[in-house]
Design an enzyme around this catalytic site. Structure first.
Site, PDB file in Angstrom:
ATOM      1  N   GLU A 274       0.820  -1.217   0.000  1.00  0.00           N
ATOM      2  CA  GLU A 274       0.000   0.000   0.000  1.00  0.00           C
ATOM      3  C   GLU A 274       0.847   1.256   0.000  1.00  0.00           C
ATOM      4  O   GLU A 274       0.433   2.294  -0.514  1.00  0.00           O
ATOM      5  CB  GLU A 274      -0.937   0.025   1.222  1.00  0.00           C
ATOM      6  CG  GLU A 274      -2.236  -0.697   0.975  1.00  0.00           C
ATOM      7  CD  GLU A 274      -3.337  -0.356   1.989  1.00  0.00           C
ATOM      8  OE1 GLU A 274      -3.031   0.145   3.086  1.00  0.00           O
ATOM      9  OE2 GLU A 274      -4.504  -0.610   1.669  1.00  0.00           O
ATOM     10  N   HIS A 295       9.770 -26.268   0.633  1.00  0.00           N
ATOM     11  CA  HIS A 295       9.127 -27.371  -0.080  1.00  0.00           C
ATOM     12  C   HIS A 295       7.991 -26.879  -0.966  1.00  0.00           C
ATOM     13  O   HIS A 295       7.143 -27.660  -1.366  1.00  0.00           O
ATOM     14  CB  HIS A 295       8.608 -28.408   0.915  1.00  0.00           C
ATOM     15  CG  HIS A 295       9.691 -29.117   1.646  1.00  0.00           C
ATOM     16  ND1 HIS A 295      10.113 -30.380   1.335  1.00  0.00           N
ATOM     17  CD2 HIS A 295      10.473 -28.715   2.678  1.00  0.00           C
ATOM     18  CE1 HIS A 295      11.099 -30.742   2.138  1.00  0.00           C
ATOM     19  NE2 HIS A 295      11.327 -29.742   2.976  1.00  0.00           N
ATOM     20  N   LYS A 406     -14.329   0.856  -3.091  1.00  0.00           N
ATOM     21  CA  LYS A 406     -15.175   1.192  -1.932  1.00  0.00           C
ATOM     22  C   LYS A 406     -16.471   1.860  -2.395  1.00  0.00           C
ATOM     23  O   LYS A 406     -17.557   1.547  -1.914  1.00  0.00           O
ATOM     24  CB  LYS A 406     -14.422   2.130  -0.985  1.00  0.00           C
ATOM     25  CG  LYS A 406     -13.400   1.427  -0.113  1.00  0.00           C
ATOM     26  CD  LYS A 406     -12.820   2.388   0.922  1.00  0.00           C
ATOM     27  CE  LYS A 406     -11.655   1.739   1.665  1.00  0.00           C
ATOM     28  NZ  LYS A 406     -10.980   2.664   2.580  1.00  0.00           N
TER      29      LYS A 406
END
Lengths: 434, 434
Positions: A274, A295, A406
């Protein structure tokens, strides 16, 4: 924190940094440091976060949480910077705390919320609701749901709730109306830089973690901000990542060798993404975990494109457990070792295996995973990020690109007219169905 | 799974794929499909994994776990492909299972192992130890530790252990010596492609998940492998990611909008990284989670460098929970919604916000999160990965770059002479200390 950038040098890695490049970079660091110091001196937006170790008052936080400090379970309701700092601290320090269970409601998946709330003894549960604006949709929706669950169980949520929010907005009004203990999100401190404020420390206080030690560790780190990457671990880290990115290292895999730091990698990922991800710039943080991801990801890190830095975080001291002896010959070498020894050997082997393949990597060392060192780590990475923001020439303290979604969300839910919501319906499709 | 690549088209995104590019790509897909079909027909190494839906026998698995099926807690000891497939299934299907708690010991951090083993009622706990070779250092070390804990508690671990391993090695010998139920890791199936074999399904069986439905969903996905990306969701996905990578999209952020699929993103990250990350090629998988990471990563995904694809995975149907009404005016729009409605709106808004910014993204839709759909998702992503391996021209089924660190670890622990262990001591350092 101590930082070792030896494996990011061009004598080891490609891309890598030459000594000359580091010297040139250090001149940029000196200029950036002046800017940062001015921002700190004036408590400018964002830069103010670097003053938190001196401005956060543990006593205020402890007295706010006093009514709920006996809780068995703490539900923290927040999202992004309102959850990750707190979770990083309480997860890292879980073994040093008082055993309070922590539950972070940082998502609105109903199946998951249902499942997490099931079976809680709400009489012994406290609520820590965190939103600077007091209007964050996910946080307030979850808060309404949790309040309702308390009501349904006949437990008075107003006795069990601590509020962390800004000076105005629905949450502070609610706190006033119900006489809830409330602490303030400090001005000028973006969520992702707020771990060392009440935002990150209310949960730590309920869990019995050492707030003074967190801040003392951060202060020790702050004392190193002296204008040269060669004397400041935070600047060394921030400058190295920036300079590597300029050379094509577009990803930064944060790989702690301690399970308790898994959440720290999430916190770092928000901080980095951000703060620096704007203007078509920014290194992409990748979350990894040692030894598990040896792994899973090591093949790619060692033999894939030369586009990533691996940042190891490792404590020099840790609790241990012996590996019992075995009569299986092929495994007898394990029987001389401890789990901690195995982990250390795997860390050193992985670090060396990247170096041997010429892949840049950086080691961040902590003395141990405790409150002092975690305070230093969080502060150090924030300072590194602020420095990187200066070097990239971006504003590390805003996040304008999240506003579109938003508004669209709000529009889709009937919370007003937003052109963004209309754009959702115009989606281009090319579906391939089973 | 259904796949929608509309937002990866050049009419939306940059980089993006033109219709002409897709047509040309489809010719490569047809050729790759022939190779894949030949591999499947001959049960060649790796390709054999795509036959698992027809070769895995649920009855064998169920009868192996029968002695421990009543366990309250199942400890699966494995790492990488020996843990992630099983964890993906049991985490995704936790709500549909019998309530068995699952614990995956996939790391050797002693503090964490100590903490995880504390307080377990070992009389009611079962052990699922998984290692093809029977010599994986982390797995065997943890197995020795867990056995020892059972011994210390006076519980006979030989009554509580199921072994999943290859045809030879220490684990199968141990199983024979103690008469433990054992199931076989099938030949020719690399760990990361083994979710739909005993490796992934022993845990699911103990948890009471529907093995037949997992395999049926995978078979339905297998039936779509018909040689064109326009009729096969898996190929559409694999070909799109490959073609985007060729255009500079070097990262693939896997972002499910369902908490229960968080582990799936880890599984995908191993599949993608270990299979394709070689010869300086391969897209880096990035693990994300909706909606949480909208508040952490979306800024970067929308406004950072144009180097990443976001892959959404979303179920069309899910359990729900209403959001209670509120008298706070600023939040009243939430009171008409459900948590599920909020989650859906956020998903659509995020997807559209990336499209509006010209950032490529792909939607993978499941009907719901259940055994049938998860079987399809795992199989579909494996087929996508195999296809991508063909298109890149790499061997998707090996992982040679991890051997160096394994040898170095062994050498450091005194398990033999390895030059890699000596290289560890020669580390280049440039330390910046606090």
């Amino acid at each position: 924190m101590d930082v070792d950038i030896g494996n990011a040098l061009s004598s080891v890695a490609s891309p890598g940094l030459s000594r000359d490049a580091l010297e040139a970079l250090d001149e940029q660091v000196a200029v950036a440091h002046e800017r940062i110091e001015m921002g700190r001196a004036n408590d400018e937006h964002g830069y103010a976060a670097l003053n938190l170790p001196n401005t956060t008052d543990p006593e205020t936080i402890r007295s706010a949480v006093d009514p709920v400090v006996d809780a068995d379970t703490l539900i923290t309701i927040g999202i992004g910077g309102s959850a990750l700092g707190a979770a990083t601290i309480t997860d890292a320090l879980a073994d040093a705390g008082d055993g309070t269970e922590t539950l972070y409601l940082d998502n609105v998946d109903p199946a998951w919320v249902n499942q997490r709330l099931e079976g809680l003894d709400l009489e012994r549960t406290a609520i820590n609701v965190v939103s600077r604006s007091g209007t964050t949709a996910e946080t307030l929706a979850n808060f309404l749901v949790v309040r309702d669950a308390f009501d349904a169980a006949g437990v008075d949520w107003t006795d069990r709730t601590v509020v962390t929010t800004g000076d105005s907005g629905p949450l502070i009004e609610l706190a006033a109306r119900h006489d809830l203990p409330a602490v303030t999100v400090p001005d000028g401190v973006p969520g992702r830089f707020s771990a060392l404020s009440a935002v990150g420390m209310v949960a730590a206080a309920v869990c019995g973690n050492d707030l003074e030690a967190l801040l003392a560790g951060a202060r020790a780190e702050a004392d190193t901000l002296t204008g040269s990457l060669f004397s400041c671990p935070a600047y060394a880290y921030g400058a190295t990542t920036y300079a590597l990115d300029a050379r094509g290292v577009s990803m930064n895999a944060m790989m702690p060798y301690a399970e308790s730091l898994e959440t720290y990698a999430e916190w770092f990922a928000q901080l980095w993404a951000e703060s620096l991800g704007k203007d078509d710039l920014g290194q992409t943080p990748v979350r990894a975990l040692g030894v598990t991801d040896q792994h899973s990801q090591l093949q790619l890190y060692r033999a894939g494109p030369r586009d990533k830095l691996v940042t190891f975080v490792t404590p020099r001291n840790r609790p241990n457990r012996p590996i019992p002896d075995t009569d299986v010959e092929a495994l007898s070498y394990l029987g001389n070792a401890t789990l901690g020894g195995l982990l250390e050997a795997e860390f050193e082997a992985t670090e060396a295996s990247l170096a041997a393949a010429g892949r840049p990597n950086v080691r961040v060392e902590l003395d141990r995973v405790d409150a002092y060192e975690i305070g230093g780590l969080l502060y150090g990475m924030e300072a590194a990020c602020v420095l990187a923001g200066e070097l990239y020439g971006v504003n590390a303290f805003n996040q304008p690109a999240v506003e579109w979604a938003k508004k669209a969300t709000r529009g889709l839910l009937g919370g007003g007219d937003f052109e963004e919501a209309e754009a959702v319906a115009e989606k281009e499709t090319l579906r391939i169905e089973r």
